[in-house]
Write a protein that holds these residues in place. Structure first.
Motif, PDB file in Angstrom:
ATOM      1  N   PRO A   5       0.802  -1.195  -0.173  1.00  0.00           N
ATOM      2  CA  PRO A   5       0.002  -0.006  -0.122  1.00  0.00           C
ATOM      3  C   PRO A   5       1.039   1.297  -0.017  1.00  0.00           C
ATOM      4  N   GLN A   6       2.091   1.184   0.701  1.00  0.00           N
ATOM      5  CA  GLN A   6       2.565   2.567   1.004  1.00  0.00           C
ATOM      6  C   GLN A   6       3.373   2.839  -0.528  1.00  0.00           C
ATOM      7  N   SER A  10       7.120  18.070   2.061  1.00  0.00           N
ATOM      8  CA  SER A  10       7.929  16.778   1.615  1.00  0.00           C
ATOM      9  C   SER A  10       8.807  16.346   2.538  1.00  0.00           C
ATOM     10  N   VAL A  11       9.181  17.451   3.511  1.00  0.00           N
ATOM     11  CA  VAL A  11      10.324  17.394   4.436  1.00  0.00           C
ATOM     12  C   VAL A  11      10.296  15.829   5.093  1.00  0.00           C
ATOM     13  N   GLY A  12       9.304  15.668   5.648  1.00  0.00           N
ATOM     14  CA  GLY A  12       9.249  14.336   6.580  1.00  0.00           C
ATOM     15  C   GLY A  12       9.679  13.229   5.773  1.00  0.00           C
ATOM     16  N   SER A  13       9.035  13.066   4.642  1.00  0.00           N
ATOM     17  CA  SER A  13       9.289  11.997   3.957  1.00  0.00           C
ATOM     18  C   SER A  13      10.721  11.988   3.341  1.00  0.00           C
ATOM     19  N   VAL A  14      11.287  13.157   2.842  1.00  0.00           N
ATOM     20  CA  VAL A  14      12.746  13.152   2.488  1.00  0.00           C
ATOM     21  C   VAL A  14      13.586  12.833   3.471  1.00  0.00           C
ATOM     22  N   VAL A  15      13.414  13.305   4.661  1.00  0.00           N
ATOM     23  CA  VAL A  15      14.064  12.474   5.959  1.00  0.00           C
ATOM     24  C   VAL A  15      14.042  11.167   6.201  1.00  0.00           C
ATOM     25  N   ALA A  16      12.845  10.769   5.850  1.00  0.00           N
ATOM     26  CA  ALA A  16      12.954   9.248   6.003  1.00  0.00           C
ATOM     27  C   ALA A  16      13.436   8.710   4.955  1.00  0.00           C
ATOM     28  N   MET A  17      13.238   9.185   3.765  1.00  0.00           N
ATOM     29  CA  MET A  17      13.944   8.628   2.640  1.00  0.00           C
ATOM     30  C   MET A  17      15.408   8.456   2.393  1.00  0.00           C
ATOM     31  N   THR A  18      15.976   9.832   2.981  1.00  0.00           N
ATOM     32  CA  THR A  18      17.379   9.735   3.166  1.00  0.00           C
ATOM     33  C   THR A  18      18.084   8.887   4.103  1.00  0.00           C
ATOM     34  N   CYS A  48      10.598   5.093   0.056  1.00  0.00           N
ATOM     35  CA  CYS A  48      10.829   4.481   1.334  1.00  0.00           C
ATOM     36  C   CYS A  48      10.481   3.124   1.384  1.00  0.00           C
ATOM     37  N   THR A  49       9.204   2.715   0.904  1.00  0.00           N
ATOM     38  CA  THR A  49       8.755   1.273   0.943  1.00  0.00           C
ATOM     39  C   THR A  49       9.231   0.661  -0.080  1.00  0.00           C
ATOM     40  N   PHE A  50       9.579   1.307  -1.192  1.00  0.00           N
ATOM     41  CA  PHE A  50      10.112   0.527  -2.383  1.00  0.00           C
ATOM     42  C   PHE A  50      11.429   0.237  -2.146  1.00  0.00           C
ATOM     43  N   ILE A  51      12.054   0.754  -1.411  1.00  0.00           N
ATOM     44  CA  ILE A  51      13.505   0.352  -0.740  1.00  0.00           C
ATOM     45  C   ILE A  51      13.444  -0.663   0.062  1.00  0.00           C
ATOM     46  N   SER A  52      12.832  -0.781   0.977  1.00  0.00           N
ATOM     47  CA  SER A  52      12.347  -1.971   1.740  1.00  0.00           C
ATOM     48  C   SER A  52      11.097  -1.714   2.779  1.00  0.00           C
ATOM     49  N   GLY A  53      10.346  -2.690   2.810  1.00  0.00           N
ATOM     50  CA  GLY A  53       9.183  -2.727   3.657  1.00  0.00           C
ATOM     51  C   GLY A  53       9.329  -2.687   5.101  1.00  0.00           C
ATOM     52  N   SER A  54      10.759  -3.000   5.243  1.00  0.00           N
ATOM     53  CA  SER A  54      10.635  -2.950   6.751  1.00  0.00           C
ATOM     54  C   SER A  54      12.074  -2.369   7.240  1.00  0.00           C
ATOM     55  N   SER A  55      12.401  -2.152   8.384  1.00  0.00           N
ATOM     56  CA  SER A  55      13.406  -1.263   8.906  1.00  0.00           C
ATOM     57  C   SER A  55      14.694  -2.073   8.642  1.00  0.00           C
ATOM     58  N   ILE A  56      15.691  -1.096   8.436  1.00  0.00           N
ATOM     59  CA  ILE A  56      17.177  -1.680   8.262  1.00  0.00           C
ATOM     60  C   ILE A  56      17.972  -1.208   9.252  1.00  0.00           C
ATOM     61  N   PRO A  57      18.661  -2.135  10.014  1.00  0.00           N
ATOM     62  CA  PRO A  57      19.625  -1.547  10.812  1.00  0.00           C
ATOM     63  C   PRO A  57      20.856  -1.051  10.382  1.00  0.00           C
ATOM     64  N   ILE A  58      21.818  -0.255  10.905  1.00  0.00           N
ATOM     65  CA  ILE A  58      23.052   0.342  10.373  1.00  0.00           C
ATOM     66  C   ILE A  58      24.133  -0.404  11.294  1.00  0.00           C
ATOM     67  N   SER A  73      19.344   3.362  12.200  1.00  0.00           N
ATOM     68  CA  SER A  73      18.308   2.423  11.490  1.00  0.00           C
ATOM     69  C   SER A  73      17.805   3.417  10.379  1.00  0.00           C
ATOM     70  N   GLY A  74      17.329   2.791   9.228  1.00  0.00           N
ATOM     71  CA  GLY A  74      16.375   3.280   8.432  1.00  0.00           C
ATOM     72  C   GLY A  74      14.948   2.688   8.438  1.00  0.00           C
ATOM     73  N   ALA A  75      13.915   3.323   8.726  1.00  0.00           N
ATOM     74  CA  ALA A  75      12.661   2.565   8.728  1.00  0.00           C
ATOM     75  C   ALA A  75      11.712   3.456   8.208  1.00  0.00           C
ATOM     76  N   PRO A  76      10.884   2.723   7.202  1.00  0.00           N
ATOM     77  CA  PRO A  76       9.985   3.180   6.209  1.00  0.00           C
ATOM     78  C   PRO A  76       8.948   4.286   6.793  1.00  0.00           C
ATOM     79  N   LEU A  77       8.638   4.147   7.903  1.00  0.00           N
ATOM     80  CA  LEU A  77       7.337   4.882   8.327  1.00  0.00           C
ATOM     81  C   LEU A  77       7.948   5.862   9.294  1.00  0.00           C
ATOM     82  N   ILE A  78       9.137   6.042   9.455  1.00  0.00           N
ATOM     83  CA  ILE A  78       9.683   7.120  10.367  1.00  0.00           C
ATOM     84  C   ILE A  78       9.355   8.607  10.064  1.00  0.00           C
ATOM     85  N   ALA A  79       9.287   9.400  10.832  1.00  0.00           N
ATOM     86  CA  ALA A  79       9.187  10.975  10.707  1.00  0.00           C
ATOM     87  C   ALA A  79       7.814  11.225   9.976  1.00  0.00           C
TER      88      ALA A  79
END
Lengths: 362, 329
Positions: free
Chosen positions: A308-309, B78-86, B144-154, B247-253
């Protein structure tokens, strides 16, 4: 003969609803190719089932919110608080019903709906006062309620998800009437009421005139600030009806997530439908189309097994494409839909042209 | 030359009135701090103040970028999403074992590129910033979700070192490197706005873009520049956030843009553009952070009170701006 065809084509493409209709048809065709059973509608237990029915049913709340939003945008404003109003309305109604000894009593449900509706009118009036009386920029005035309203909704539900078990309330969102989902009837009723009030009376013209130039309208005898106040109240009323639908659909009120981002979808629906964000003209039919397009997009993305996202990616592309096609500057630059070549038309003049044509047409 | 003297005269004439909101914010911040310090003894600990900076470093950087945009009378959703995407891009590239400097470079390039694109659409096709950046928001969140559906640890060493290094005095008070980066961004932004041609153009366009155009200022270039700057700040904010959460999480921010806009407004920047200061934005972020800290300290109040209080503050400050505006007329 070729010239008449070209002429008709030019007339058709110049119609404000041409591109939205094309977009909707294209998506339906794509869906049908991907899944041939997409268009089929079947009768089961006296109810009609099918993807098309689902799309219309699921788009009902968005459609209602977007219709209210259309009027706000027509005055040159914007209402960001509709999502929060949805959540507050749903929360109040569900809270009241959950406190009833008999949750199935129609009187209790009606009282709950009246209470929530009344509160929504107050919230709409708050927005209206901020914009029309105090004169705050609409986007900011409604931002206040958007932020604080989420908190209020959570305060009402005490951070919990209130679940109820009330069949009359459930009827609003998931009920059936005459083989069709009841939600569709509500959406159609709201659309007809708003259309009748704006297009069968002078109200629509007055709203457009206020959106075109509030000060000029005031000088020509229209109470501009009263009209602006009114549209925010109407928008909140529409939002709360959509809020009932959303919460009734799942029989629970979640202050955090009910109506989340619906304001953005509603604004999109309005813009896709050809209503200019600058105000001064609006198209209710376009808004209904816009809501259908957004829901079709969402449904197609679900059907194609995309998360969905990720559907947001498609939404972004559609938004930019539709906005570009409708933008006078874009049309002028690329000569799109404009055969007559004018040496450097000022964008303002180009923008004014369709407005003049559109008022009698819609 | 005449235009510069004109601009200088105008600012001198403006200063007293445009300082009022900033001073009000400063007073509010002091009152909030005094309330906290009088109620809770631990509140006066210097580390509490530093923690506000540590927890809101990324917010501060993004709010600085937003200040530029709002000063021109625009808005960037767009800032929140760009933060998450970065943050997502950093996490996924690091997982692919790319060297850290290269990852930093790529991450820093994405935000400004998107901002530049949005700025171009806003300027050349005359579409409202609201809608264009809304599409940008959808695009970045979808990525963000296209890159990964779940969060990625760094787990990268460079990243963890930057995240965990503490800079402080011997008594144990410390700040993270992110805070220093945030301060650097604030200082540069304040300099650019106050002393460079670009900064003066930003104020001029926000004041009246038609007049700015007639004065021969590069309106288009400046407008595109502010969205690029906002994109760059979001990218830096995203990197700081990835330091903070590792970490990078798709739903953060999600919904961060609202906090950012609220901070800028509370900081005294007028939403129609043309008046405001980076320093005010810093104060705005601090007010939000202090409210959060107060509510955490109290413990009895639930998290939703934050939203209600922020909404109330927004109302108060917008009303204040409006009153000042009326008096000016």
């Amino acid at each position: 003969m070729s010239t008449t065809w070209r002429g008709r084509w030019a007339v058709a493409t110049a119609h404000p609803l041409f591109w939205p209709v094309i977009a909707l048809i294209a998506m339906l065709v794509a869906n049908t190719i991907y899944r041939p059973s997409f268009l089929s509608i079947e009768m089961r237990n006296g109810h009609l089932y099918g993807s098309l029915i689902d799309i219309v049913r699921l788009s009902a709340p968005l459609m209602i919110v977007a219709l209210g939003m259309t009027l706000v945008i027509a005055t040159g404003g914007i209402d960001l608080s509709v999502g929060s109003v949805c959540a507050i309305g749903g929360a109040i109604a569900c809270l009241y019903i959950s406190k009833q000894p008999d949750q199935n009593s129609v009187v209790g449900v009606l009282t709950a709906l009246t209470l929530a509706f009344g509160l929504a009118l107050v919230l709409g009036a708050w927005n209206g006062v901020l914009v029309a009386v105090i004169g705050i920029q609409p986007i900011i005035a409604t931002l206040i309620l958007m932020v604080a309203g989420r908190g209020l909704a959570q305060l009402i539900t005490e951070g919990q998800i209130i679940t109820i078990n009330s069949s009359p309330y459930r009827m609003i969102g998931a009920g059936q009437l005459l083989t069709l989902p009841f939600a569709i009837f509500i959406a159609v009723a709201v659309a007809l009421v708003i259309a009748a009030a704006t297009r069968r009376t002078a109200l629509g013209m007055i709203i457009e005139s206020v959106g075109g130039n509030a000060e000029a309208s005031r000088l020509s005898g229209i109470r501009s600030s009263r009209i602006i106040f009114l549209v925010y109240v109407v928008s909140a009323a529409c939002a709360v009806v959509a809020g009932f639908m959303m919460t009734a659909n799942v029989s629970s009120a979640d202050g955090n997530n009910a109506g989340l981002w619906v304001e953005l979808d509603a604004i999109l629906a309005v813009v896709i439908g050809g209503t200019s964000l600058a105000g001064g003209r609006f198209s209710l039919a376009g808004t209904v189309l816009g809501a259908l397009i957004i829901q079709t997009l969402t449904t197609s993305v679900y059907a194609m097994n995309i998360t969905p996202q990720t559907s947001l990616l498609f939404k972004a592309v559609v938004v930019i494409a539709v906005c570009l096609i409708q933008a006078p500057a874009f049309r002028a630059k690329f000569g799109l839909l404009r055969r007559r070549r004018r040496p450097g038309p000022p964008p303002a003049a180009v923008a004014a042209d369709p407005r003049k044509e559109e008022v009698p047409a819609t | 030359m005449s235009s510069t003297t004109l601009a200088a005269e105008r600012t001198r004439w403006r200063i007293p009135q445009s300082y009022v909101p900033v001073l009000a914010t400063l007073a509010l911040l002091l009152v909030l701090y005094a309330i906290g310090a009088s109620q809770y003894t631990a509140f006066s600990n210097i580390q509490v103040v530093l923690n506000v900076f540590i927890d809101n470093g990324f917010l501060l950087v993004v709010a600085v970028g937003m200040t530029f945009v709002i000063l021109t009378g625009g808005i960037d959703l767009s800032v929140g999403s760009v933060v998450a995407m970065t943050a997502m891009v950093c996490a996924s590239l690091l997982r692919a074992d790319l060297p850290a400097p290269l990852v930093l470079f790529i991450a820093l390039a994405i935000g400004p590129t998107l901002g530049f694109g949005m700025g171009c659409i806003i300027h050349f096709f005359e579409i409202q910033p609201f809608i264009v950046t809304l599409a940008g928001m959808f695009f970045a969140r979808g990525m963000c979700t296209f890159i990964s559906g779940s969060s990625i640890p760094i787990t990268d060493r460079f990243w963890t070192r930057l995240a965990q290094d503490r800079i402080g005095d011997p008594r144990g008070n410390f700040v993270s490197i992110s805070v220093l980066i945030a301060f650097a961004v604030v200082a540069i932004a304040a300099y650019v706005l106050a002393y460079t041609r670009l900064g003066r153009n930003v104020y001029a366009i926000g004041g009246n873009s038609q007049s700015a155009l007639l004065m021969g200022l590069p309106v288009g270039r400046t407008r595109i520049a502010v969205y690029t700057i906002s994109g760059l700040c979001s990218a830096i904010g995203g990197i700081l956030l990835s330091f903070y959460t590792l970490s990078g999480a798709p739903l953060i921010a999600i919904g961060m843009e609202l906090d950012v806009i609220a901070a800028v407004v509370i900081g005294g920047t007028v939403l129609t553009g043309g008046s405001g200061y980076v320093f005010g934005t810093v104060l705005g972020v601090l007010v939000l952070g202090t409210i959060q800290t107060l509510i955490t300290f109290d413990g009895r109040l639930s998290s939703w009170w934050t939203k209600i209080v922020i909404g109330g503050l927004l109302f108060a400050f917008i009303l204040l701006q409006r009153l000042i505006g009326i008096r000016k007329k």
